[in-house]
Motif scaffolding. Structure first.
Motif, PDB file in Angstrom:
ATOM      1  N   ASP A 189      66.749   8.138  64.037  1.00  0.00           N
ATOM      2  CA  ASP A 189      66.139   6.830  63.802  1.00  0.00           C
ATOM      3  C   ASP A 189      65.138   6.504  64.914  1.00  0.00           C
ATOM      4  O   ASP A 189      65.199   7.060  66.011  1.00  0.00           O
ATOM      5  N   ASN A 190      64.223   5.607  64.603  1.00  0.00           N
ATOM      6  CA  ASN A 190      63.266   5.084  65.581  1.00  0.00           C
ATOM      7  C   ASN A 190      62.325   6.153  66.135  1.00  0.00           C
ATOM      8  O   ASN A 190      61.925   6.107  67.301  1.00  0.00           O
ATOM      9  N   LEU A 191      61.954   7.101  65.301  1.00  0.00           N
ATOM     10  CA  LEU A 191      60.936   8.066  65.713  1.00  0.00           C
ATOM     11  C   LEU A 191      59.578   7.378  65.755  1.00  0.00           C
ATOM     12  O   LEU A 191      59.309   6.442  64.984  1.00  0.00           O
ATOM     13  N   PHE A 192      58.713   7.814  66.647  1.00  0.00           N
ATOM     14  CA  PHE A 192      57.347   7.290  66.763  1.00  0.00           C
ATOM     15  C   PHE A 192      57.350   5.761  66.877  1.00  0.00           C
ATOM     16  O   PHE A 192      56.640   5.068  66.138  1.00  0.00           O
ATOM     17  N   ASP A 193      58.186   5.262  67.802  1.00  0.00           N
ATOM     18  CA  ASP A 193      58.267   3.819  68.064  1.00  0.00           C
ATOM     19  C   ASP A 193      58.593   3.012  66.813  1.00  0.00           C
ATOM     20  O   ASP A 193      58.105   1.889  66.627  1.00  0.00           O
ATOM     21  N   GLY A 194      59.406   3.594  65.937  1.00  0.00           N
ATOM     22  CA  GLY A 194      59.852   2.853  64.765  1.00  0.00           C
ATOM     23  C   GLY A 194      58.938   2.940  63.563  1.00  0.00           C
ATOM     24  O   GLY A 194      59.127   2.195  62.592  1.00  0.00           O
ATOM     25  N   ASP A 195      57.946   3.834  63.590  1.00  0.00           N
ATOM     26  CA  ASP A 195      57.067   4.010  62.428  1.00  0.00           C
ATOM     27  C   ASP A 195      57.886   4.666  61.317  1.00  0.00           C
ATOM     28  O   ASP A 195      58.123   5.871  61.337  1.00  0.00           O
ATOM     29  N   SER A 196      58.327   3.883  60.358  1.00  0.00           N
ATOM     30  CA  SER A 196      59.252   4.379  59.337  1.00  0.00           C
ATOM     31  C   SER A 196      58.635   5.480  58.473  1.00  0.00           C
ATOM     32  O   SER A 196      59.327   6.422  58.074  1.00  0.00           O
ATOM     33  N   ARG A 197      57.343   5.380  58.178  1.00  0.00           N
ATOM     34  CA  ARG A 197      56.711   6.396  57.334  1.00  0.00           C
ATOM     35  C   ARG A 197      56.703   7.750  58.033  1.00  0.00           C
ATOM     36  O   ARG A 197      57.138   8.755  57.459  1.00  0.00           O
ATOM     37  N   LEU A 198      56.234   7.765  59.286  1.00  0.00           N
ATOM     38  CA  LEU A 198      56.224   9.026  60.036  1.00  0.00           C
ATOM     39  C   LEU A 198      57.641   9.529  60.287  1.00  0.00           C
ATOM     40  O   LEU A 198      57.910  10.725  60.188  1.00  0.00           O
ATOM     41  N   GLY A 199      58.543   8.593  60.609  1.00  0.00           N
ATOM     42  CA  GLY A 199      59.922   8.983  60.875  1.00  0.00           C
ATOM     43  C   GLY A 199      60.578   9.611  59.667  1.00  0.00           C
ATOM     44  O   GLY A 199      61.263  10.645  59.770  1.00  0.00           O
ATOM     45  N   ASP A 200      60.377   9.016  58.492  1.00  0.00           N
ATOM     46  CA  ASP A 200      60.953   9.567  57.262  1.00  0.00           C
ATOM     47  C   ASP A 200      60.372  10.949  56.960  1.00  0.00           C
ATOM     48  O   ASP A 200      61.091  11.854  56.515  1.00  0.00           O
ATOM     49  N   GLU A 201      59.078  11.114  57.212  1.00  0.00           N
ATOM     50  CA  GLU A 201      58.437  12.406  56.941  1.00  0.00           C
ATOM     51  C   GLU A 201      59.001  13.494  57.847  1.00  0.00           C
ATOM     52  O   GLU A 201      59.287  14.612  57.392  1.00  0.00           O
TER      53      GLU A 201
END
Length: 248
Positions: A189-201
């Motif tokens: 969770d919280n990859l790329f400062d919480g960018d959900s789109r990038l994190g999900d990818e």
């Protein structure tokens, strides 16, 4: 209790030890002369793991479910995983659900070999990492979940006997494991400062390529689990005399 081996750092908490301990009365014992000793050992080891779910005051062991691991560092691999995985406040779930398939003691060589399968091993805690996986940048910190499904584990223990107050004990000088999961599921969770789109990818890429990703860092996980099991096994065998574990 602290360990550091080849870039893998593990801190494992345990209750304070005393000089000696007795095996709990509800733990099974096997006779060395029993021709069915391997099956006796298999059943008793599996039963003991389950009984340690809430720990054991007699053995000075805290709970096994979950098992608390304050800090765990998995070094980067030699292939697609170019990032150090730093975990903190980890809870390891699933050990007490392990099914022991075989256990053999070679008393002459002072070796123990075992094989088990664990339906689900889940490391849940906080992570931080910055680097690249599969050539993609990855950076983040926060909650995480790494789950190993139907993991076959081979255990090899090398013991060294010692005497204390006229009684013989074993100290395991080496404990190695191999891990062969059927699947690994990653969730950061919280990859790329919480960018959900990038994190999900990124999480999708990790899970779509789990075998390649896990294989590259499997040695680090194997060393970590070996250290966990090593510490737990020595807390029992260095404090409980062999004559209390095995019937003559």
């Amino acid at each position: 209790m602290g360990f550091c081996v080849n870039g893998v750092i593990l801190l494992l908490t345990a209750a304070a030890a005393t000089d000696a301990a007795k095996l709990p009365s509800n733990f099974g014992r096997c006779s060395k002369s029993d021709p069915k000793m391997p099956e006796c050992l298999r059943a008793n080891v599996e039963d003991a793991i389950q009984k340690l779910k809430d720990g054991s005051s007699e053995l000075g062991l805290k709970r096994f479910e979950p098992l608390d691991i304050p800090e765990l560092i998995i070094g980067e691999g030699k292939g697609p995983v170019n990032v150090v995985q730093h975990f903190k406040d980890v809870e390891l779930y699933g050990l007490t659900g392990s099914k022991v398939q075989r256990v053999n003691f070679d008393f002459d060589k002072k070796e123990m070999h075992a094989r088990s399968i664990t339906p689900e091993l889940r490391l849940q805690g906080q992570y931080s990492m910055k680097g690249r996986i599969l050539l993609l940048p990855i950076v983040g910190s926060g909650p995480c979940n790494v789950t190993l499904i139907n993991t076959k584990i081979n255990h090899t223990l090398i013991a060294e006997p010692f005497e204390k107050k006229g009684r013989t004990y074993w100290s395991f000088k080496d404990y190695t494991v191999t891990l062969r999961p059927e699947r690994v599921i990653f969730k950061f969770d919280n990859l790329f400062d919480g960018d959900s789109r990038l994190g999900d990818e990124i999480n999708k890429v990790l899970n779509d390529n789990w075998d390649e990703v896990f294989t590259d860092v499997r040695e680090g996980y194997e060393k970590s689990f070996g250290l966990i099991f090593h510490g737990l096994a020595n807390r029992v065998f260095t404090r409980v005399a062999l004559s209390d574990i095995f019937l003559e």
